[in-house]
Design an enzyme around this catalytic site. Structure first.
Site, PDB file in Angstrom:
ATOM      1  N   HIS A  36       1.715   8.910  -1.381  1.00  0.00           N
ATOM      2  CA  HIS A  36       0.574   8.614  -0.504  1.00  0.00           C
ATOM      3  C   HIS A  36       0.188   9.811   0.340  1.00  0.00           C
ATOM      4  O   HIS A  36       0.955  10.277   1.171  1.00  0.00           O
ATOM      5  CB  HIS A  36       0.902   7.440   0.411  1.00  0.00           C
ATOM      6  CG  HIS A  36      -0.309   6.843   1.063  1.00  0.00           C
ATOM      7  ND1 HIS A  36      -1.070   5.873   0.469  1.00  0.00           N
ATOM      8  CD2 HIS A  36      -0.915   7.104   2.242  1.00  0.00           C
ATOM      9  CE1 HIS A  36      -2.077   5.541   1.262  1.00  0.00           C
ATOM     10  NE2 HIS A  36      -2.005   6.288   2.350  1.00  0.00           N
ATOM     11  N   ASP A  38      -3.371  11.317   2.523  1.00  0.00           N
ATOM     12  CA  ASP A  38      -4.709  10.944   3.011  1.00  0.00           C
ATOM     13  C   ASP A  38      -5.685  12.111   3.103  1.00  0.00           C
ATOM     14  O   ASP A  38      -6.673  12.016   3.838  1.00  0.00           O
ATOM     15  CB  ASP A  38      -4.586  10.257   4.381  1.00  0.00           C
ATOM     16  CG  ASP A  38      -4.389   8.758   4.233  1.00  0.00           C
ATOM     17  OD1 ASP A  38      -5.214   8.121   3.556  1.00  0.00           O
ATOM     18  OD2 ASP A  38      -3.409   8.220   4.780  1.00  0.00           O
ATOM     19  N   GLU A 141      -6.139   2.045  -1.234  1.00  0.00           N
ATOM     20  CA  GLU A 141      -5.313   1.511  -0.146  1.00  0.00           C
ATOM     21  C   GLU A 141      -5.995   0.357   0.572  1.00  0.00           C
ATOM     22  O   GLU A 141      -6.700   0.540   1.549  1.00  0.00           O
ATOM     23  CB  GLU A 141      -4.964   2.612   0.857  1.00  0.00           C
ATOM     24  CG  GLU A 141      -3.945   2.131   1.890  1.00  0.00           C
ATOM     25  CD  GLU A 141      -3.615   3.173   2.942  1.00  0.00           C
ATOM     26  OE1 GLU A 141      -4.404   4.106   3.135  1.00  0.00           O
ATOM     27  OE2 GLU A 141      -2.549   3.030   3.575  1.00  0.00           O
ATOM     28  N   HIS A 168      -4.447  -3.534   3.533  1.00  0.00           N
ATOM     29  CA  HIS A 168      -4.191  -2.509   4.554  1.00  0.00           C
ATOM     30  C   HIS A 168      -3.760  -3.295   5.800  1.00  0.00           C
ATOM     31  O   HIS A 168      -3.069  -4.311   5.639  1.00  0.00           O
ATOM     32  CB  HIS A 168      -5.421  -1.608   4.785  1.00  0.00           C
ATOM     33  CG  HIS A 168      -5.093  -0.419   5.615  1.00  0.00           C
ATOM     34  ND1 HIS A 168      -5.497  -0.295   6.917  1.00  0.00           N
ATOM     35  CD2 HIS A 168      -4.351   0.682   5.332  1.00  0.00           C
ATOM     36  CE1 HIS A 168      -5.006   0.845   7.410  1.00  0.00           C
ATOM     37  NE2 HIS A 168      -4.315   1.461   6.473  1.00  0.00           N
ATOM     38  N   HIS A 214       2.181  -2.040   3.738  1.00  0.00           N
ATOM     39  CA  HIS A 214       1.196  -2.695   4.616  1.00  0.00           C
ATOM     40  C   HIS A 214       1.151  -4.216   4.481  1.00  0.00           C
ATOM     41  O   HIS A 214       0.427  -4.867   5.242  1.00  0.00           O
ATOM     42  CB  HIS A 214      -0.237  -2.173   4.381  1.00  0.00           C
ATOM     43  CG  HIS A 214      -0.526  -0.836   4.984  1.00  0.00           C
ATOM     44  ND1 HIS A 214      -0.873  -0.680   6.302  1.00  0.00           N
ATOM     45  CD2 HIS A 214      -0.527   0.404   4.440  1.00  0.00           C
ATOM     46  CE1 HIS A 214      -1.084   0.612   6.542  1.00  0.00           C
ATOM     47  NE2 HIS A 214      -0.873   1.297   5.436  1.00  0.00           N
ATOM     48  N   HIS A 235       4.238   3.971   0.655  1.00  0.00           N
ATOM     49  CA  HIS A 235       4.568   4.712   1.880  1.00  0.00           C
ATOM     50  C   HIS A 235       5.137   3.755   2.934  1.00  0.00           C
ATOM     51  O   HIS A 235       4.464   3.340   3.860  1.00  0.00           O
ATOM     52  CB  HIS A 235       3.373   5.511   2.412  1.00  0.00           C
ATOM     53  CG  HIS A 235       2.119   4.720   2.704  1.00  0.00           C
ATOM     54  ND1 HIS A 235       1.503   3.900   1.790  1.00  0.00           N
ATOM     55  CD2 HIS A 235       1.354   4.649   3.830  1.00  0.00           C
ATOM     56  CE1 HIS A 235       0.431   3.355   2.347  1.00  0.00           C
ATOM     57  NE2 HIS A 235       0.326   3.790   3.582  1.00  0.00           N
ATOM     58  N   ASP A 304       2.817  10.121   3.605  1.00  0.00           N
ATOM     59  CA  ASP A 304       1.686   9.704   4.450  1.00  0.00           C
ATOM     60  C   ASP A 304       1.080  10.906   5.175  1.00  0.00           C
ATOM     61  O   ASP A 304       0.476  10.761   6.246  1.00  0.00           O
ATOM     62  CB  ASP A 304       2.127   8.638   5.467  1.00  0.00           C
ATOM     63  CG  ASP A 304       1.017   7.641   5.791  1.00  0.00           C
ATOM     64  OD1 ASP A 304      -0.124   7.840   5.316  1.00  0.00           O
ATOM     65  OD2 ASP A 304       1.285   6.672   6.524  1.00  0.00           O
TER      66      ASP A 304
HETATM   67 ZN   LIG Z   1      -1.219   3.391   5.032  1.00  0.00          ZN
END
Ligand SMILES: [Zn+2]
Ligand SMILES: *[C@@H]1O[C@H](CO)[C@@H](O)[C@H](O)[C@H]1NC(C)=O
Ligand SMILES: *[C@@H]1O[C@H](CO)[C@@H](O)[C@H](O)[C@H]1NC(C)=O
Length: 410
Positions: A36, A38, A141, A168, A214, A235, A304
């Site tokens: 993961h 971003d 996600e 999420h 999540h 993650h 992450d």
């Molecule tokens: Zn996340």
């Protein structure tokens, strides 16, 4: 005797170097796959997805955890890039925004073909390793990105989605998120609703990894019970070491062991140490714990990076991965265990998911029941103007214009 005294620091330094060198040697043959990252979200927030702007150049990008030189220094060979859209897009423009994040990932591969190659299967990852490129995959996600539609789910699959995080930090009409366990959200589906179960079956049928980061514990258990293929946590860290509800409790880790799945450890300080400061060594504690409870085959990395505001001392960006591997070697992880955590575990899970997929079996035509959509303004084919007005301010204007126009025509 006294001679040995002053030698000790030297021995310590040489030993440290030994683990460093061994880590790099292992990683050169078996690069790391991270679950993961971003960076696509950073591209949106800072550059409105304009990869051509000068400051967005990934060879020089500053003030991020991730750029091309850092990925190379970190010996990262595979990355699930996150196609993330915030929960407040749910029942609004989530699908459009998800498509745009998937598009920016494809454009990253196109713009830097010497570094990235977009792939959609385990074979593609192995080929990228051989070619010395970063295998790039798309993880969507948040289940809100499918807008309660299996048709959208399949379309996202065709565009390259290879994991879907079921939620999420918000419930979807068909799956509950971790805030339910924290007491900040109401349980709606008690894990997965009937439609949520269809989502899991459709992901299995297509060969998309089911990501339980999540989600609420009930959702984790329901998905683990239903999925015919191993699942992942892209993650998440260990609840036993830091009692944060985003982490995975031991009873679920035991189910992951049975399922043959994978927990890719999150480096966010708040999940690692339950406070603002954390260290590389504490991340290694999470890896040790997951290895102990779920097995060495269930350990992975999901840093992450660029999705969190605080990362541990010693793991400041993606270039620091070899230091973490050195720490595992120092803790007497075998080379095989380390290779598992780096890439082999993910490849095994992905291959099992591919094996379990069945593209000859017919696509599900199930639609979400209206009662599961109580809070949403989603419309149907015989839909009313009234409900579509809620969706976007723009829709209100458009509908007004249409109404005025039709009045004149009448
Ligand atoms: Zn996340
Ligand atoms: C698991 O699924 C079976 C049906 O396949 C069901 O009977 C059982 O209650 C489920 N267990 C959990 C914990 O959801
Ligand atoms: C795939 O689905 C088809 C059609 O439903 C079925 O006949 C076949 O047995 C399935 N294959 C496997 C390996 O499950």
């Amino acid at each position: 005797m006294w001679a040995g005294w002053w030698l000790w620091p030297l021995v310590a330094i040489c030993t440290a170097d030994r683990f460093q060198e061994e880590a790099k040697k292992i990683m050169q043959a078996s690069p790391l796959i991270d679950g993961h990252n971003d960076l696509p979200w950073v591209m949106l927030k800072r550059f409105q997805n304009q990869l051509g702007s000068k400051e967005a150049d990934l060879n020089h990008l500053a003030n991020t955890h991730t750029n091309i030189p850092k990925l190379k220094a970190g010996l990262v060979g595979g990355q699930f890039w996150s196609a993330y859209v915030p929960c407040d897009t749910q029942n609004k423009d989530a699908v459009r925004r998800t498509l745009e994040q998937m598009d920016v990932i494809h454009r990253m591969c196109q713009k830097y073909p010497e570094t990235f190659v977009c792939v959609t299967n385990s074979k593609g990852i192995r080929q990228a390793f051989q070619d010395g490129k970063v295998a790039s995959l798309i993880g969507v996600e948040g289940g809100h990105s499918i807008d309660s539609s299996l048709g959208v789910l399949r379309a996202l699959y065709h565009l390259g989605m290879r994991y879907l995080t079921l939620t999420h930090s918000c419930n979807t009409p068909w799956a509950d998120n971790w805030l339910v366990d924290k007491g900040d959200d109401k349980a709606q589906s008690q894990g997965l609703s009937l439609f949520g179960k269809s989502v899991v079956r459709e992901l299995n049928r297509l060969g998309v990894l089911i990501d339980l980061a999540h989600t609420s514990v009930a959702t984790m258990k329901a998905a683990l019970n239903l999925s015919v293929a191993p699942v992942i946590f892209s993650h998440s860290s260990a609840f036993q070491l830091c009692q944060h509800r985003r982490n995975v409790p031991d009873d679920v880790l035991q189910l992951v062991r049975k399922n043959g799945g994978l927990v890719m450890v999150n480096f966010y300080n708040d999940y690692v140490a339950c406070q603002q400061q954390a260290t590389l060594s504490q991340v290694a504690d999470h890896l040790d714990h997951i290895k102990k409870v779920a097995g060495a085959g269930a350990v992975g990395f999901g840093g992450d990076f660029d999705g969190v505001s605080r990362v541990p001392t010693g793991l400041e960006d993606v270039s620091k991965y070899p230091d973490l591997i050195a720490e595992l070697l120092r803790r007497q992880w075998t080379e095989e265990e380390v290779r598992g955590a780096l890439a082999d575990n993910l490849l095994r899970v992905f291959e099992a998911v591919e094996q379990a997929s069945n593209h000859s079996s017919p696509p599900s035509e199930e639609v979400i029941p209206r009662e599961e959509l109580e809070d949403s303004c989603r419309t149907y084919y015989g839909y009313s103007e009234a409900s579509s007005l809620h969706r976007q301010p723009g829709a209100l204007l458009a509908s007004l214009a249409t109404a005025l126009l039709s009045l004149r025509l009448l």
